[in-house]
Design an enzyme around this catalytic site. Structure first.
Site, PDB file in Angstrom:
ATOM      1  N   TYR A 115       0.818  -1.223   0.000  1.00 12.25           N
ATOM      2  CA  TYR A 115       0.000   0.000   0.000  1.00 12.25           C
ATOM      3  C   TYR A 115       0.849   1.269   0.000  1.00 12.25           C
ATOM      4  CZ  TYR A 115      -4.498  -2.391   0.716  1.00 12.25           C
ATOM      5  OH  TYR A 115      -5.638  -3.137   0.567  1.00 12.25           O
ATOM      6  N   ARG A 128     -13.483  -4.388 -10.302  1.00 12.76           N
ATOM      7  CA  ARG A 128     -13.862  -3.188  -9.530  1.00 12.76           C
ATOM      8  C   ARG A 128     -15.392  -3.081  -9.456  1.00 12.76           C
ATOM      9  NH1 ARG A 128      -9.930  -0.601  -6.456  1.00 12.76           N
ATOM     10  NH2 ARG A 128     -11.657   0.845  -6.170  1.00 12.76           N
ATOM     11  N   THR A 141     -15.638   1.648  -2.306  1.00 13.46           N
ATOM     12  CA  THR A 141     -14.731   1.435  -1.164  1.00 13.46           C
ATOM     13  C   THR A 141     -15.508   1.364   0.146  1.00 13.46           C
ATOM     14  OG1 THR A 141     -13.047   2.682  -2.373  1.00 13.46           O
ATOM     15  CG2 THR A 141     -12.673   2.339  -0.012  1.00 13.46           C
ATOM     16  N   ASN A 172     -13.434  -3.771   4.390  1.00 23.22           N
ATOM     17  CA  ASN A 172     -14.318  -3.842   3.227  1.00 23.22           C
ATOM     18  C   ASN A 172     -14.104  -5.079   2.341  1.00 23.22           C
ATOM     19  OD1 ASN A 172     -11.932  -3.093   2.110  1.00 23.22           O
ATOM     20  ND2 ASN A 172     -12.612  -1.134   1.301  1.00 23.22           N
ATOM     21  N   GLU A 202       1.208  -4.976  -8.551  1.00 25.21           N
ATOM     22  CA  GLU A 202       0.627  -5.793  -7.483  1.00 25.21           C
ATOM     23  C   GLU A 202       0.774  -7.290  -7.755  1.00 25.21           C
ATOM     24  OE1 GLU A 202      -2.673  -2.442  -6.114  1.00 25.21           O
ATOM     25  OE2 GLU A 202      -3.374  -4.309  -7.017  1.00 25.21           O
TER      26      GLU A 202
HETATM   27  P1  ADP Z   1     -10.055   0.757  -2.878  1.00 26.91           P
HETATM   28  O1  ADP Z   1      -9.678  -0.469  -2.055  1.00 26.91           O
HETATM   29  O2  ADP Z   1     -11.534   0.819  -3.153  1.00 26.91           O
HETATM   30  O3  ADP Z   1      -9.218   0.899  -4.125  1.00 26.91           O
HETATM   31  P2  ADP Z   1      -8.424   2.878  -1.726  1.00 26.91           P
HETATM   32  O4  ADP Z   1      -7.353   2.434  -2.681  1.00 26.91           O
HETATM   33  O5  ADP Z   1      -8.805   4.317  -1.707  1.00 26.91           O
HETATM   34  O6  ADP Z   1      -9.771   2.031  -1.949  1.00 26.91           O
HETATM   35  O7  ADP Z   1      -7.995   2.513  -0.240  1.00 26.91           O
HETATM   36  C1  ADP Z   1      -7.320   1.301   0.050  1.00 26.91           C
HETATM   37  C2  ADP Z   1      -7.935   0.675   1.268  1.00 26.91           C
HETATM   38  O8  ADP Z   1      -7.716   1.526   2.391  1.00 26.91           O
HETATM   39  C3  ADP Z   1      -9.462   0.515   1.229  1.00 26.91           C
HETATM   40  O9  ADP Z   1      -9.885  -0.633   0.529  1.00 26.91           O
HETATM   41  C4  ADP Z   1      -9.806   0.452   2.692  1.00 26.91           C
HETATM   42  O10 ADP Z   1      -9.542  -0.834   3.271  1.00 26.91           O
HETATM   43  C5  ADP Z   1      -8.831   1.471   3.281  1.00 26.91           C
HETATM   44  N1  ADP Z   1      -9.412   2.810   3.354  1.00 26.91           N
HETATM   45  C6  ADP Z   1      -9.714   3.643   2.330  1.00 26.91           C
HETATM   46  N2  ADP Z   1     -10.216   4.808   2.746  1.00 26.91           N
HETATM   47  C7  ADP Z   1     -10.244   4.727   4.110  1.00 26.91           C
HETATM   48  C8  ADP Z   1     -10.657   5.607   5.148  1.00 26.91           C
HETATM   49  N3  ADP Z   1     -11.137   6.818   4.898  1.00 26.91           N
HETATM   50  N4  ADP Z   1     -10.533   5.172   6.444  1.00 26.91           N
HETATM   51  C9  ADP Z   1     -10.012   3.945   6.727  1.00 26.91           C
HETATM   52  N5  ADP Z   1      -9.607   3.064   5.783  1.00 26.91           N
HETATM   53  C10 ADP Z   1      -9.717   3.443   4.502  1.00 26.91           C
HETATM   54 MG    MG Z   2      -7.159   1.187  -4.332  1.00 24.34          MG
END
Ligand code: ADP
Ligand code: MG
Length: 139
Positions: A50, A86, A92, A113, A127
């Site tokens: 990440y 997606r 998200t 999630n 990835e």
């Molecule tokens: P996605 O997984 O939908 O691509 P992001 O890449 O923005 O979403 O974020 C990576 C992961 O970080 C998310 O899947 C979630 O587990 C966590 N996350 C994202 N936004 C938040 C937030 N505002 N507070 C806490 N955890 C978050």
């Molecule tokens: Mg993401």
């Protein structure tokens, strides 16, 4: 166009015994698993995965969550696999995810999630290589 994407069944979904349901959804949508690995991330593995989110306020909490229990990491292959996955995942924040999506069914909140999915061809490439040598991907 056939492409590959990286999916992760996150620790919350593994704890809820949702592995089978989630993989069935991939298969029904035409996303074929071509590599599967079950593992538990170290904190450092989560941080490296990440790294694009390093500056975000939720970064430390996210990496603690992602290393809190076993996960299933998959390479999925199919037509438009990145976008298809997606769409299948949903937003998200599970509260905003559409009916019928994985996050609607299994996500608890914006952090817990249930699943990860690559968001572009560039991130998919990074990835997939982060977890799988070419020789461990079939098909
Ligand atoms: P996605 O997984 O939908 O691509 P992001 O890449 O923005 O979403 O974020 C990576 C992961 O970080 C998310 O899947 C979630 O587990 C966590 N996350 C994202 N936004 C938040 C937030 N505002 N507070 C806490 N955890 C978050
Ligand atoms: Mg993401």
């Amino acid at each position: 166009m056939s492409e590959r994407t990286l999916a992760i069944i996150k620790p919350d979904a593994v704890k809820k015994n949702a592995i089978g349901d989630i993989i069935a959804r991939y298969e029904k949508a035409g996303l074929k698993p071509v590599a599967i690995r079950m593992m538990q991330f170290s904190k450092a593995t989560a941080e490296g995965f990440y790294v694009v989110h390093k500056a975000r306020p939720f970064f430390d909490s996210l990496c603690t969550f992602m290393s809190s229990g076993p996960v299933v990491v998959l390479v999925l292959q199919g037509d438009n696999a990145i976008k298809k996955n997606r769409d299948l995942m949903g937003a998200t924040d599970p509260a905003k995810a559409e009916a019928g999506t994985i996050r609607k069914a299994h996500g608890a909140n914006i952090e817990f999630n249930a699943v990860h999915g690559s968001d572009s061809p560039e991130t998919a490439k990074f990835e997939i290589a982060y977890f799988f040598p070419q020789t461990d991907i079939v098909g």
